[in-house]
Design a protein around this motif. Sequence first.
Motif, short mmCIF file in Angstrom:
data_model
loop_
_atom_site.label_atom_id
_atom_site.label_comp_id
_atom_site.label_asym_id
_atom_site.label_seq_id
_atom_site.Cartn_x
_atom_site.Cartn_y
_atom_site.Cartn_z
N UNK A 1 0.84 -1.21 0.00
CA UNK A 1 0.00 0.00 0.00
C UNK A 1 0.87 1.26 0.00
N UNK A 2 1.89 1.29 0.85
CA UNK A 2 2.75 2.47 0.91
C UNK A 2 3.50 2.68 -0.40
N UNK A 3 3.98 1.60 -1.00
CA UNK A 3 4.71 1.71 -2.27
C UNK A 3 3.79 2.21 -3.38
N UNK A 4 2.59 1.67 -3.44
CA UNK A 4 1.62 2.10 -4.46
C UNK A 4 1.35 3.60 -4.34
N UNK A 5 1.08 4.06 -3.14
CA UNK A 5 0.72 5.46 -2.94
C UNK A 5 1.87 6.40 -3.28
N UNK A 6 3.09 5.94 -3.13
CA UNK A 6 4.25 6.78 -3.45
C UNK A 6 4.58 6.79 -4.94
N UNK A 7 4.16 5.75 -5.65
CA UNK A 7 4.57 5.59 -7.06
C UNK A 7 3.49 5.94 -8.06
N UNK A 8 2.36 6.43 -7.62
CA UNK A 8 1.27 6.72 -8.54
C UNK A 8 1.72 7.72 -9.61
N UNK A 9 1.57 7.40 -10.89
CA UNK A 9 2.02 8.29 -11.96
C UNK A 9 1.02 9.42 -12.21
N UNK A 10 1.37 10.38 -13.08
CA UNK A 10 0.41 11.42 -13.45
C UNK A 10 -0.88 10.80 -14.00
N UNK A 11 -1.98 11.50 -13.82
CA UNK A 11 -3.26 10.96 -14.29
C UNK A 11 -3.33 10.98 -15.82
N UNK A 12 -4.11 10.08 -16.41
CA UNK A 12 -4.26 10.08 -17.87
C UNK A 12 -4.87 11.39 -18.35
N UNK A 13 -4.47 11.87 -19.53
CA UNK A 13 -5.08 13.10 -20.06
C UNK A 13 -6.59 12.93 -20.23
N UNK A 14 -7.34 13.95 -19.85
CA UNK A 14 -8.79 13.98 -20.09
C UNK A 14 -9.56 12.85 -19.40
N UNK A 15 -8.99 12.29 -18.33
CA UNK A 15 -9.62 11.09 -17.78
C UNK A 15 -10.99 11.37 -17.18
N UNK A 16 -11.23 12.56 -16.63
CA UNK A 16 -12.56 12.84 -16.08
C UNK A 16 -13.62 12.79 -17.19
N UNK A 17 -13.32 13.38 -18.32
CA UNK A 17 -14.25 13.39 -19.44
C UNK A 17 -14.44 11.99 -20.01
#
Length: 369
Positions: free
Chosen positions: A325-341
């Motif tokens: 869990x700690x490793x995942x939270x530290x390594x999260x990459x930038x969000x995909x472009x336009x992901x909300x839409x």
Amino acid sequence: MSSPTISTEELRQLFDRGAQVTVLDVRPTAERAEWAIPGSVHLDAYDALRRGDPNALGDFRPPTGGPVVTVCAAGKTSRLAAERLRARGMEAVSLEGGMRAWSVAWNTAVVPCPSSTARILQVRRTGKGCLSYIVASDGEAAVIDASLDPAVYVALAGRPGWRIRHVIETHVHADHLSRARALAGDTGATVFLPETDRVSFTYAPLSGGDVVAVGSSQLRVLRTPGHTAESSCYLVDECALFTGDTLFLQAVGRPDLEATPDEARRRARLLYRSLRRLLELPGETAVLPAHTSAPVAFDGKPIVGTLREVRQRTELLQAGEAEFVEAIMKRIPPTPPNHHRIVALNEAGTLPDTDPTELEAGANRCAVA
């Protein structure tokens, strides 16, 4: 080539035939790092071409024979590049729409599954890294995670005489627009989705332990929340596992999209537990993810690994729950472009009125390594 441009489909067909062609990428280095055409040559000439530098591309020599296809982000600067090369006597054309248009280019590979009667075709959206699948048995077919124009799947299934009966999603996607409902509308197939209240359209819900029959083969549903709450994997004939964005060949799914930090951490714990259940499957089980992080070559080689290989390659799969869990939270990459839409459209089950490549351009970012 008499035209000054070439379409994505024309270039795709050249690659598919193994034709000799040089792709010259003139984008800035930083843009190429995001995504590139397999086998392309890079020369950062973008600024020089835009300012009309007479020496731009002056030193370029094609490494092989055949035509040169120039490419940039949207197909404008690459036309300047093609003009320069033609002025020097080379056969050169510009890729229409550039890398944005190339995002829908595709190729295929057959996935071996010796212990099953099912035939599996991996349909690779090379310009985006999306992987979808056609699973067929006894003339019936299911399409999993459709990310291309429905006509592509209809044509591929039609060649061997398969009828598409089912269109199945592993989860609500955030980095590409789902073509599932459009494909079902064109073929009369049933849309299956892991049971969720996220979507506003009618679908056939799937729960853990459910089975979808495809001819004489069976897809067994494994509920694997974590990447999203509804994420599920599908095991065909105890042979191959379609993992969506839960498990990749050297990475795991990200838990943070459309989530608060607290929710992302909770999902990371769920993801850990889902992955532990998957690792209980036989080590020779073939892992077939919904995305890859690199452009897919036109080589006919499937993107696949055994569960044993994936476990050995993926550092995060060696960790305990707290460390994971700690490793995942530290390594999260930038969000995909336009992901909300994209998510909003996929939850509504609709496609945009404008060119979908405007929303989808760029690499996918659903994995954490």
